[in-house]
Design a protein around this motif. Sequence first.
Motif, PDB file in Angstrom:
ATOM      1  N   GLY A 199       0.803  -1.209   0.000  1.00 19.88           N
ATOM      2  CA  GLY A 199       0.000   0.000   0.000  1.00 19.88           C
ATOM      3  C   GLY A 199       0.834   1.255   0.000  1.00 19.88           C
ATOM      4  O   GLY A 199       2.067   1.220   0.148  1.00 19.88           O
ATOM      5  N   VAL A 200       0.138   2.380  -0.201  1.00 15.74           N
ATOM      6  CA  VAL A 200       0.738   3.711  -0.206  1.00 15.74           C
ATOM      7  C   VAL A 200      -0.041   4.593   0.757  1.00 15.74           C
ATOM      8  O   VAL A 200      -1.279   4.554   0.781  1.00 15.74           O
ATOM      9  CB  VAL A 200       0.685   4.343  -1.615  1.00 15.74           C
ATOM     10  N   VAL A 201       0.681   5.383   1.547  1.00 15.62           N
ATOM     11  CA  VAL A 201       0.061   6.413   2.376  1.00 15.62           C
ATOM     12  C   VAL A 201       0.783   7.719   2.063  1.00 15.62           C
ATOM     13  O   VAL A 201       1.951   7.898   2.412  1.00 15.62           O
ATOM     14  CB  VAL A 201       0.151   6.084   3.879  1.00 15.62           C
ATOM     15  N   ALA A 202       0.087   8.615   1.376  1.00 14.75           N
ATOM     16  CA  ALA A 202       0.679   9.872   0.924  1.00 14.75           C
ATOM     17  C   ALA A 202       0.113  11.017   1.751  1.00 14.75           C
ATOM     18  O   ALA A 202      -1.109  11.176   1.849  1.00 14.75           O
ATOM     19  CB  ALA A 202       0.391  10.090  -0.556  1.00 14.75           C
ATOM     20  N   LEU A 203       0.998  11.813   2.340  1.00 11.28           N
ATOM     21  CA  LEU A 203       0.616  12.862   3.286  1.00 11.28           C
ATOM     22  C   LEU A 203       0.746  14.225   2.619  1.00 11.28           C
ATOM     23  O   LEU A 203       1.843  14.607   2.196  1.00 11.28           O
ATOM     24  CB  LEU A 203       1.518  12.807   4.521  1.00 11.28           C
ATOM     25  N   ALA A 204      -0.370  14.935   2.507  1.00 12.91           N
ATOM     26  CA  ALA A 204      -0.375  16.242   1.835  1.00 12.91           C
ATOM     27  C   ALA A 204       0.437  16.180   0.555  1.00 12.91           C
ATOM     28  O   ALA A 204       1.320  16.998   0.303  1.00 12.91           O
ATOM     29  CB  ALA A 204       0.172  17.323   2.770  1.00 12.91           C
ATOM     30  N   PRO A 205       0.147  15.215  -0.311  1.00 14.78           N
ATOM     31  CA  PRO A 205       1.034  14.963  -1.449  1.00 14.78           C
ATOM     32  C   PRO A 205       0.829  15.955  -2.585  1.00 14.78           C
ATOM     33  O   PRO A 205      -0.264  16.469  -2.810  1.00 14.78           O
ATOM     34  CB  PRO A 205       0.618  13.560  -1.891  1.00 14.78           C
ATOM     35  N   ILE A 206       1.908  16.202  -3.320  1.00 11.90           N
ATOM     36  CA  ILE A 206       1.794  16.909  -4.597  1.00 11.90           C
ATOM     37  C   ILE A 206       1.389  15.835  -5.595  1.00 11.90           C
ATOM     38  O   ILE A 206       2.200  15.289  -6.345  1.00 11.90           O
ATOM     39  CB  ILE A 206       3.110  17.612  -4.976  1.00 11.90           C
ATOM     40  N   ALA A 207       0.098  15.519  -5.580  1.00 11.78           N
ATOM     41  CA  ALA A 207      -0.412  14.313  -6.214  1.00 11.78           C
ATOM     42  C   ALA A 207      -0.964  14.541  -7.603  1.00 11.78           C
ATOM     43  O   ALA A 207      -1.016  13.612  -8.402  1.00 11.78           O
ATOM     44  CB  ALA A 207      -1.508  13.701  -5.326  1.00 11.78           C
ATOM     45  N   ASP A 208      -1.418  15.746  -7.890  1.00  7.12           N
ATOM     46  CA  ASP A 208      -1.995  16.073  -9.189  1.00  7.12           C
ATOM     47  C   ASP A 208      -1.243  17.280  -9.730  1.00  7.12           C
ATOM     48  O   ASP A 208      -1.390  18.389  -9.241  1.00  7.12           O
ATOM     49  CB  ASP A 208      -3.485  16.376  -9.050  1.00  7.12           C
ATOM     50  N   PHE A 209      -0.404  17.051 -10.736  1.00  3.64           N
ATOM     51  CA  PHE A 209       0.470  18.126 -11.211  1.00  3.64           C
ATOM     52  C   PHE A 209      -0.300  19.248 -11.905  1.00  3.64           C
ATOM     53  O   PHE A 209       0.103  20.407 -11.840  1.00  3.64           O
ATOM     54  CB  PHE A 209       1.527  17.544 -12.156  1.00  3.64           C
ATOM     55  N   THR A 210      -1.380  18.914 -12.578  1.00  2.00           N
ATOM     56  CA  THR A 210      -2.132  19.965 -13.256  1.00  2.00           C
ATOM     57  C   THR A 210      -2.690  20.965 -12.249  1.00  2.00           C
ATOM     58  O   THR A 210      -2.546  22.185 -12.410  1.00  2.00           O
ATOM     59  CB  THR A 210      -3.276  19.353 -14.093  1.00  2.00           C
ATOM     60  N   THR A 211      -3.297  20.462 -11.191  1.00  2.00           N
ATOM     61  CA  THR A 211      -3.836  21.343 -10.159  1.00  2.00           C
ATOM     62  C   THR A 211      -2.719  22.066  -9.428  1.00  2.00           C
ATOM     63  O   THR A 211      -2.830  23.261  -9.125  1.00  2.00           O
ATOM     64  CB  THR A 211      -4.687  20.529  -9.166  1.00  2.00           C
ATOM     65  N   ALA A 212      -1.634  21.364  -9.132  1.00  2.00           N
ATOM     66  CA  ALA A 212      -0.516  21.998  -8.437  1.00  2.00           C
ATOM     67  C   ALA A 212       0.074  23.134  -9.262  1.00  2.00           C
ATOM     68  O   ALA A 212       0.452  24.181  -8.721  1.00  2.00           O
ATOM     69  CB  ALA A 212       0.553  20.962  -8.119  1.00  2.00           C
ATOM     70  N   ARG A 213       0.142  22.949 -10.559  1.00  2.00           N
ATOM     71  CA  ARG A 213       0.662  24.013 -11.421  1.00  2.00           C
ATOM     72  C   ARG A 213      -0.302  25.197 -11.458  1.00  2.00           C
ATOM     73  O   ARG A 213       0.123  26.359 -11.431  1.00  2.00           O
ATOM     74  CB  ARG A 213       0.900  23.484 -12.836  1.00  2.00           C
ATOM     75  N   GLU A 214      -1.590  24.909 -11.517  1.00  2.00           N
ATOM     76  CA  GLU A 214      -2.570  25.994 -11.527  1.00  2.00           C
ATOM     77  C   GLU A 214      -2.498  26.823 -10.247  1.00  2.00           C
ATOM     78  O   GLU A 214      -2.636  28.057 -10.280  1.00  2.00           O
ATOM     79  CB  GLU A 214      -3.979  25.420 -11.694  1.00  2.00           C
ATOM     80  N   LEU A 215      -2.264  26.162  -9.123  1.00  2.00           N
ATOM     81  CA  LEU A 215      -2.180  26.845  -7.833  1.00  2.00           C
ATOM     82  C   LEU A 215      -0.771  27.347  -7.528  1.00  2.00           C
ATOM     83  O   LEU A 215      -0.563  27.961  -6.477  1.00  2.00           O
ATOM     84  CB  LEU A 215      -2.640  25.895  -6.714  1.00  2.00           C
ATOM     85  N   ARG A 216       0.172  27.059  -8.410  1.00  2.00           N
ATOM     86  CA  ARG A 216       1.571  27.457  -8.242  1.00  2.00           C
ATOM     87  C   ARG A 216       2.122  26.968  -6.893  1.00  2.00           C
ATOM     88  O   ARG A 216       2.775  27.706  -6.145  1.00  2.00           O
ATOM     89  CB  ARG A 216       1.727  28.972  -8.378  1.00  2.00           C
ATOM     90  N   VAL A 217       1.828  25.716  -6.612  1.00  2.00           N
ATOM     91  CA  VAL A 217       2.220  25.113  -5.331  1.00  2.00           C
ATOM     92  C   VAL A 217       3.729  25.185  -5.151  1.00  2.00           C
ATOM     93  O   VAL A 217       4.496  24.905  -6.078  1.00  2.00           O
ATOM     94  CB  VAL A 217       1.709  23.657  -5.270  1.00  2.00           C
ATOM     95  N   CYS A 218       4.123  25.557  -3.944  1.00  2.00           N
ATOM     96  CA  CYS A 218       5.538  25.639  -3.569  1.00  2.00           C
ATOM     97  C   CYS A 218       6.333  26.446  -4.590  1.00  2.00           C
ATOM     98  O   CYS A 218       7.432  26.054  -5.010  1.00  2.00           O
ATOM     99  CB  CYS A 218       6.139  24.255  -3.395  1.00  2.00           C
ATOM    100  N   SER A 219       5.757  27.569  -4.982  1.00  2.00           N
ATOM    101  CA  SER A 219       6.463  28.506  -5.869  1.00  2.00           C
ATOM    102  C   SER A 219       6.886  27.856  -7.181  1.00  2.00           C
ATOM    103  O   SER A 219       8.062  27.866  -7.559  1.00  2.00           O
ATOM    104  CB  SER A 219       7.675  29.106  -5.153  1.00  2.00           C
ATOM    105  N   ASP A 220       5.892  27.269  -7.859  1.00  2.00           N
ATOM    106  CA  ASP A 220       6.108  26.669  -9.181  1.00  2.00           C
ATOM    107  C   ASP A 220       7.098  25.512  -9.153  1.00  2.00           C
ATOM    108  O   ASP A 220       7.852  25.292 -10.112  1.00  2.00           O
ATOM    109  CB  ASP A 220       6.566  27.727 -10.194  1.00  2.00           C
ATOM    110  N   ALA A 221       7.059  24.753  -8.063  1.00  2.75           N
ATOM    111  CA  ALA A 221       8.020  23.649  -7.935  1.00  2.75           C
ATOM    112  C   ALA A 221       7.829  22.588  -9.011  1.00  2.75           C
ATOM    113  O   ALA A 221       8.803  21.981  -9.463  1.00  2.75           O
ATOM    114  CB  ALA A 221       7.908  23.022  -6.546  1.00  2.75           C
TER     115      ALA A 221
END
Length: 345
Positions: A199-221
């Motif tokens: 199994g996998v347990v992901a904590l506050a993951p950067i899991a969806d790159f499209t959404t993360a890019r739209e929100l500029r998560v972690c300063s465009d990481a």
Amino acid sequence: MGADREAGTDADRAAEAEAASLFGLAPVAPHRVAAYGDHRDQVVDFYLPDAEPAAPVPLVLLFHGGAWRAPYDRRHLSPFAACLAGRGFVVASVEYRRGARDEAGKAGKADAVDAVETAEAGSAAGPRAGRWPETLDDIAAAVDTVPGLARGLALPVDPARVVLAGHSAGGHAALWAAARHVLPPDCRWHLASPPPVCGVVALAPIADFTTARELRVCSDAVDQLLDGEERAPDRLPLADPAALLPTAVPTTLVQGTTDIDVPPPVAEAFAAAARRAGQPVRVVRVAEAGHFPLIDPTAPAARTVAEEIAHRARPARPARPARPARPAHRAPSPPSPPNPPKSVR
């Protein structure tokens, strides 16, 4: 506007307090350290249970976060790794290559305060996020190699109960590593079959790159990990966990509802993509928790995380043998007619 600004300020203050709590903890030294490759960052720290277990225990491959940037390393995750070990796991805290402080590839030194400020600042002058393809090379190599290292060191691990776990960018690592068999066969990270994990347990993951890019998560990481916006179209299908579904690997996401570093919509987008792909994903929302309490052993949220890891580490129950079907009630059949007499020749 004034109310929104005040609310934002309160959220920022809460996030700063949560970060200060985690990064104020002293690093915990591991019981063993091993190399899974030749690079100085290709190392893993092993944390063992407090008492010698009577039987082999689950192995947790744990990936730290920090937006794939050099100032963050596995040390800030060490108190949480030790906490998990105290609950009866063998924990392998994995280091991997992150983005350099400058183009020359010199990471430099930074203390925990600098690491937090760097991750939040988002300036172009700050450390770059990730190295393509080395960051993913290391994640893949660690998952392929570390369980064998643990057994070679005679650590009391159960090879049938390996859990991938990670926080933030490390959550991406865990999700991505569980999906390598979905990659194209000619991809350098492709596996012919799912990884041998339960199994996998992901904590506050950067899991969806499209959404993360739209929100500029972690300063465009994400764009930096992909080595530039112009390369994103070709590399997103290879690196985005949400694009590599379904995996058939049991998956849990743990998300703080007040996280402003990797906001809840990122995990929610992954869960929605999983549903569309036909893969059930367990989503655990921790009320009034931000980004760092999930890995802060002094916070209640970390206990929730430990319980979810324990849930994924349980051995699969053997399938019960099917009961023979009871014959349907029938009316008694009429007696068969007597055999006709044989013909006389």
